[in-house]
Design an enzyme around this catalytic site. Structure first.
Site, PDB file in Angstrom:
ATOM      1  N   ASP A 407       0.933  -1.177  -0.056  1.00  0.00           N
ATOM      2  CA  ASP A 407       0.230   0.038   0.039  1.00  0.00           C
ATOM      3  C   ASP A 407       0.910   1.283  -0.064  1.00  0.00           C
ATOM      4  O   ASP A 407       0.476   2.259  -0.428  1.00  0.00           O
ATOM      5  CB  ASP A 407      -0.931  -0.066   1.159  1.00  0.00           C
ATOM      6  N   TYR A 495     -10.200  -1.610   1.680  1.00  0.00           N
ATOM      7  CA  TYR A 495      -9.737  -1.684   3.146  1.00  0.00           C
ATOM      8  C   TYR A 495      -9.502  -0.454   3.957  1.00  0.00           C
ATOM      9  O   TYR A 495      -9.067   0.664   3.423  1.00  0.00           O
ATOM     10  CB  TYR A 495      -8.675  -2.610   3.279  1.00  0.00           C
TER      11      TYR A 495
HETATM   12 CU   LIG Z   1      -9.053  -8.970   5.334  1.00  0.00          CU
END
Ligand SMILES: [Cu+2]
Length: 805
Positions: A407, A495
């Site tokens: 990320d 996320y």
């Molecule tokens: Cu997960």
């Protein structure tokens, strides 16, 4: 009589009736007046009471203004960014174009952030009255204009009026262009190209199979998103830049609406053309769109038909309140407030609290960092910082088989778009902003509420003991566990991650990483069964591993430290008191192992060999000859199962160890880089190379801590994964460092003891350390909803909606 007496009687009766009515009305009036007086006096009393009870407050010391003389750990200020950009754009050799006009084949500033000065210089300044180190920015420039195109990194300083541009120590000079992070101009170019081409060549297939279109689509739109890097290590081509794009429906939230259609594109660095290398449709692979279109038309291709559902508030992927009620009526949630005002101080990016001191900042590439962490004026750690967030996916379809997300390649810092009071942090928290220099603008871009800082009562005691028997002393002593938390939260497309640095009053610091947000789903087919479970119609939740790496530059009693493990092993001794001859009694004992080299310090957890991990200065012993140490406890360990040196694993070689201890090096600042997404065949930062047989005895040491968890999604991950059970923590705990629990000095403790031990019947006395009289105050009017209305900044149109990664 009857005839003459009746009217009289009637008159008399009517008269009595009138009087009765009058009396009744009067009675009502009196009652009404009485009720009125009671209500008025009650309201008056309340008003008086409200006027008399002050709002909770106290002396506070918070200054969040941008400093004119920033600390060595402060992010770039607006004045510095202005000076930096003016300098860079005046350098002809850089050939820079304005960021707003940048295309892939231009030279433009991708990012700039503070380059924290070398540790030696900072310590000399902080500890020895040395000169304040010059401030420099680390600048990343995409040189799409060069042949071959490259990524250049420079240190530029001194800020705010730079006059030099130099290479970054320990970094490659020219970083291959293909390794650059996915970025706005490229994503827009690729997505537009793929969508347009599909719209033209596969119009019928797309409409018939998926019930929607890419253009002129009304409420049935499709998009190509969720790019997954087809790692060069996987493809066998060292510098390939291949990415799988998956088709999604644009239903809220689109990541939970993947279709069984994907495209592999290669962005050719020389021609700067987007080339389609493979097309995936309904479990079949094709070389070109045309091949698929022909096969579809002649019936040789296996077809699929997935109707496009209507979107409404009950759509499974949408976050709207629904389901059976479990609270009768409505009562508000409990809140905490600060009766005497804030007990912490903030001066720009420096925090003080109950003996703790630290600086905080937000690194653009790698996220939250704290520096110069001191307890009772002694440095415990020089730096604790997030290094990388990785998610390694598994799946049958290529769009889910290959994604291994690193990320920091999306720039973690700017993914913090603002914390919402009352939900992300308690409403009484202090909220701080962060400014970034991003590819979209020459000016700093400020995101509101990127950090929050708050004190809270955890609701369990820091310590307690109840000696209830008078023979044992007959007392209770305890202390509430009130901690200070510095929080930030990041949304990386689907996320969400929450990171906390938590400071306890007994010298303990905890670091916590939590996941929530949407799972990355794939279209469900039987072949996906080994890689996850079906969680909704057509949706498979795929198996993945979350990994977080932190740098913990621990400095205990100076920076000359040792790393030792205290190893617990089974042992036995003759049991002379047993009736059985030669009996043994089995126990455990421990031995102390000072780790000699970086290889020894690379720790892999072994359930058969429990141990304590300790850091200390050999010269600093306590009264009993034991080193004054801090203990590192990793409660968030995970076993990463991807094979070493295969696929994308080399870019996350830090995950081989739960803790790895290395010698401090300026050239080993980070365990990962913004290139890790693409560089696994030859990582720009190869963490494994940090472990190269150097001594870690009496050296400046850094611990690299990895936490993580395996996630096999389930239906309760819909619509989003709840945070309970997803929290991972590690601790730094004082270990023989203080002669006793330093929180014994807290004024928050309470002792209850017998007035007279010999006469329990005389009752108890309570020993407290605050004022005898508790001052009454009302919490500041719950500004929660006002604050929520002011958080419009959390919805940021930064263009990423059209270039989600
Ligand atoms: Cu997960």
């Amino acid at each position: 009589m009857d005839s003459s007496g009746k009217p009289e009687m009637e008159k008399y009766r009517r008269s009595i009736g009138r009087w009765r009515l009058l009396a009744f009305v009067l009675l009502l009036c009196v009652l009404g007046l009485l009720v009125g007086i009671i209500i008025i006096s009650f309201v008056k009393d309340r008003q008086l009471e409200d006027q008399m009870t002050p709002t909770c407050s106290g002396k506070e010391d918070i200054n969040l203004e941008e400093p004119s003389d920033p600390s060595v750990f402060h992010d770039l200020t607006a004045v510095e960014v202005d000076g930096l950009m003016t300098y860079l754009h005046s350098q002809r050799s850089l050939n820079l174009v304005d960021p707003s006009k940048a295309r892939v084949n231009n030279s433009y500033v991708y990012l700039a952030e503070i380059y924290v000065p070398p540790k030696m210089k900072v310590l000399d300044y902080l500890d020895n009255n040395g000169a304040k180190p010059e401030r420099e920015a680390m600048v990343t420039i995409f040189r799409g204009d060069r042949r071959p195109p490259v990524v250049e990194e420079y240190l530029v300083g001194p800020l705010p009026k730079p006059n030099h541009l130099k290479e970054v120590p320990g970094r490659r000079k020219d970083i291959p262009f293909n390794l650059r992070p996915l970025n706005g101009p490229e994503l827009v170019a690729e997505i537009v190209f793929i969508e347009e081409t599909i719209h033209q060549t596969l119009y019928d297939l797309v409409l018939e199979s998926f019930g929607g279109k890419f253009r002129d689509c009304g409420d049935k739109c499709l998009t190509m998103q969720a790019p997954a890097p087809f790692s060069p290590a996987v493809s066998g081509v060292p510098l390939g830049r291949k990415i799988w794009y998956t088709m999604l429906r644009t239903i809220d939230f689109l990541i939970l609406h993947p279709m069984d259609f994907a495209v592999l594109v290669n962005f050719d660095q020389d021609t700067q053309n987007v080339e389609v290398e493979a097309v995936w449709y309904n479990g079949q692979s094709f070389s070109t769109f045309e091949e698929l279109a022909t096969g579809y038309a002649d019936g040789s291709v296996r077809k699929i038909k997935v109707p496009y559902p209507a979107e409404n508030d009950n759509t499974f992927s949408k976050m709207m309140k629904r389901g059976p009620e479990f609270q009768e009526g409505f009562k508000r949630d409990p809140i905490q407030f600060e009766p005497d005002g804030k007990r912490y101080k903030i001066h720009h990016n420096h925090v003080e609290y109950m003996g703790w001191q630290f600086y905080y900042r937000m690194a653009t590439v790698s996220g939250p960092q704290i520096y110069d962490i001191r307890f009772r004026n002694e440095r415990i750690a020089y730096e604790i910082s997030l290094q990388e967030i990785v998610v390694l996916y598994s799946g049958f379809k290529p769009g889910q088989m290959f994604p291994d997300y690193f990320d920091s390649c999306t720039l973690i810092g700017p993914q913090d778009k603002g914390l919402v009071p009352g939900i992300d942090c308690p409403a009484h928290a202090t909220f701080m902003d962060t400014s970034f220099v991003l590819e979209s603008s020459k000016e700093p871009v400020t995101f509101k509420n990127t950090f929050c800082l708050f004190e809270q009562n955890t609701g369990y005691p820091l310590r307690r003991h109840q000696s209830y028997a008078t023979g044992y002393g007959g007392y209770f002593e305890g202390m509430p566990n009130v901690v200070l938390t510095l929080r930030s939260a990041f949304t990386v497309v689907n996320y969400d991650y929450i990171f906390d640095f938590i400071f306890y009053q007994n010298g303990v610091v905890e670091v916590r990483a939590m996941s929530t947000g949407y799972i990355l789903a794939t279209f469900h087919t039987d072949q996906e069964a080994p890689y996850g479970a079906q969680v909704h119609d057509n949706i498979n939740g795929n198996l993945h591993t979350h990994l977080f790496n932190f740098k913990v530059d621990i400095d205990i009693k100076g920076k000359t430290n040792r790393f030792a493990t205290w190893d617990i092993t089974p042992s036995s001794r003759p049991n002379d008191y047993s009736a059985v001859q030669n009996a043994q009694y089995h126990m455990t004992n421990y031995s102390r192992q000072v780790k000699q080299t970086e290889e020894d310090g690379a720790y892999k957890f072994n359930f058969q060999a429990p141990k304590y991990l300790l850091f200390y200065n050999e010269q600093e012993k306590n009264a009993y000859g034991n080193p004054k140490a801090y203990r590192l406890v990793n409660n968030g360990m995970v076993k990463q199962l991807f094979a070493e040196n295969e696929g994308n694993e080399p870019a996350a070689s830090w995950a081989r160890y739960q803790v790895a201890v290395t010698q401090y090096k300026e050239s080993e600042r980070r365990s990962s880089s913004a290139y890790a997404y693409m560089d696994s065949s030859d990582p720009v930062v190869q963490f494994q190379s940090f472990i190269n047989n150097e001594s870690i005895v009496d050296k400046d040491l850094v611990a690299w801590v990895t936490m993580g968890l395996h996630h096999i999604p389930h239906t309760e991950d819909l619509p989003v994964t709840p945070s309970p059970g997803m929290g991972l923590t590690f601790y730094l705990l004082p270990y023989n460092y203080f002669p006793e629990d330093p929180a014994m000095a807290s004024k928050s403790s309470v002792r209850i003891e017998l007035k007279d031990k010999s006469k329990p019947q005389d009752g108890v006395r309570v020993i407290k350390y605050g004022p005898e009289e508790e001052k009454q105050c009302v919490a500041k009017k719950n500004s929660y909803f006002d604050m929520l209305k002011k958080t419009s900044g959390v919805i940021v149109d930064d263009g990423s909606g059209s270039t989600a990664i």
